[in-house]
Design a protein around this motif. Structure first.
Motif, PDB file in Angstrom:
ATOM      1  N   GLY A   1      10.721  40.614 105.238  1.00  0.00           N
ATOM      2  CA  GLY A   1      11.588  41.415 104.377  1.00  0.00           C
ATOM      3  C   GLY A   1      10.822  42.526 103.694  1.00  0.00           C
ATOM      4  O   GLY A   1       9.758  42.931 104.129  1.00  0.00           O
ATOM      5  N   ARG A   2      11.388  43.002 102.595  1.00  0.00           N
ATOM      6  CA  ARG A   2      10.766  44.101 101.845  1.00  0.00           C
ATOM      7  C   ARG A   2      10.037  43.563 100.623  1.00  0.00           C
ATOM      8  O   ARG A   2      10.491  42.619  99.986  1.00  0.00           O
ATOM      9  N   LEU A   3       8.943  44.234 100.323  1.00  0.00           N
ATOM     10  CA  LEU A   3       8.141  43.836  99.184  1.00  0.00           C
ATOM     11  C   LEU A   3       7.505  45.087  98.594  1.00  0.00           C
ATOM     12  O   LEU A   3       6.758  45.785  99.281  1.00  0.00           O
ATOM     13  N   HIS A   4       7.832  45.398  97.348  1.00  0.00           N
ATOM     14  CA  HIS A   4       7.266  46.564  96.645  1.00  0.00           C
ATOM     15  C   HIS A   4       7.432  47.847  97.460  1.00  0.00           C
ATOM     16  O   HIS A   4       6.507  48.644  97.572  1.00  0.00           O
ATOM     17  N   GLY A   5       8.596  48.047  98.031  1.00  0.00           N
ATOM     18  CA  GLY A   5       8.881  49.267  98.761  1.00  0.00           C
ATOM     19  C   GLY A   5       8.342  49.320 100.179  1.00  0.00           C
ATOM     20  O   GLY A   5       8.397  50.352 100.832  1.00  0.00           O
TER      21      GLY A   5
ATOM     22  N   ARG B   1       0.665  40.688 100.484  1.00  0.00           N
ATOM     23  CA  ARG B   1       1.283  41.485  99.410  1.00  0.00           C
ATOM     24  C   ARG B   1       0.457  42.709  99.038  1.00  0.00           C
ATOM     25  O   ARG B   1       0.988  43.662  98.466  1.00  0.00           O
ATOM     26  N   ALA B   2      -0.834  42.708  99.345  1.00  0.00           N
ATOM     27  CA  ALA B   2      -1.722  43.808  98.967  1.00  0.00           C
ATOM     28  C   ALA B   2      -1.512  45.053  99.823  1.00  0.00           C
ATOM     29  O   ALA B   2      -2.049  46.111  99.509  1.00  0.00           O
ATOM     30  N   VAL B   3      -0.727  44.946 100.873  1.00  0.00           N
ATOM     31  CA  VAL B   3      -0.474  46.098 101.738  1.00  0.00           C
ATOM     32  C   VAL B   3       0.228  47.169 100.918  1.00  0.00           C
ATOM     33  O   VAL B   3       1.227  46.917 100.248  1.00  0.00           O
ATOM     34  N   GLN B   4      -0.311  48.379 100.986  1.00  0.00           N
ATOM     35  CA  GLN B   4       0.221  49.494 100.190  1.00  0.00           C
ATOM     36  C   GLN B   4       1.376  50.183 100.885  1.00  0.00           C
ATOM     37  O   GLN B   4       1.462  50.208 102.105  1.00  0.00           O
ATOM     38  N   GLN B   5       2.218  50.796 100.089  1.00  0.00           N
ATOM     39  CA  GLN B   5       3.337  51.575 100.619  1.00  0.00           C
ATOM     40  C   GLN B   5       2.778  52.798 101.339  1.00  0.00           C
ATOM     41  O   GLN B   5       1.891  53.475 100.824  1.00  0.00           O
ATOM     42  N   PRO B   6       3.262  53.079 102.540  1.00  0.00           N
ATOM     43  CA  PRO B   6       2.760  54.238 103.278  1.00  0.00           C
ATOM     44  C   PRO B   6       3.132  55.547 102.570  1.00  0.00           C
ATOM     45  O   PRO B   6       4.171  55.635 101.914  1.00  0.00           O
TER      46      PRO B   6
END
Length: 174
Positions: A45-49, A164-169
């Motif tokens: 799903g989606r997490l922090h955008g 969760r540490a993956v940043q929004q592109p």
């Protein structure tokens, strides 16, 4: 029955799959291990955008006698330079990690059954080689030592934190 090293490697991959499953994450295999990645792990799903954030991992397993511990890290010498380069650097679209699963020397000790459940042995550790510089002319016949912090135990919580540490592109302004 699997040959000993294949058995050990399969157990290591299944150990990581079990942790991901317990964390509520999705795993996926690549149809060919051509790019040095054994397993992809994603948030459903989606997490922090970010839609379906995830990491890709190379899983290595080793018995206690095959890696040298110090007080704060494992000195793992099981990667050749080509494998190292498939994890090193910061230019991957999806973050990559090395996961080291320590296993008993005897496969009969991989699991133990107790009244309260099944115990998988031993522990898994992770490290990022994002800050490492890839080797300019890698050679499959040369080994590249990697230091894996003993504090980086792979648990349900740490696996979730890594995903969760993956940043929004960055969005392009077209």
């Amino acid at each position: 029955m699997l040959e000993a090293l294949n058995h050990q490697g399969k157990f290591g991959e299944d150990y990581v799959r079990a942790l991901a499953s317990a964390a509520g994450l999705l795993t996926y295999d690549f149809d060919l291990d051509h790019d040095g990645i054994d397993l992809g792990i994603r948030f459903p799903g989606r997490l922090h955008g970010v839609a379906s954030p995830g990491v890709e991992v190379q899983i290595k397993s080793s018995s206690q006698s095959r890696i040298k511990p110090s007080a704060s890290e494992w000195n793992f010498t099981g990667l050749n330079e080509v494998q190292f380069n498939r994890l090193a650097g910061d230019d991957f679209t999806v973050p990559r990690l090395l996961i080291l699963v320590r296993v008993p020397a005897e496969s009969s000790a991989y699991v133990e059954f107790r009244t309260e459940g099944m115990l998988l042995r031993h522990l898994a550790y992770y490290c990022s080689l994002r800050d490492e510089k890839p080797i300019e002319r890698p050679d499959r016949n040369r080994r590249r030592s990697v230091r894996v912090p003993t504090a980086n135990v792979l648990t349900i919580r740490s696996l979730l934190d890594l995903v969760r540490a993956v940043q929004q592109p960055a969005r392009s302004s077209a």
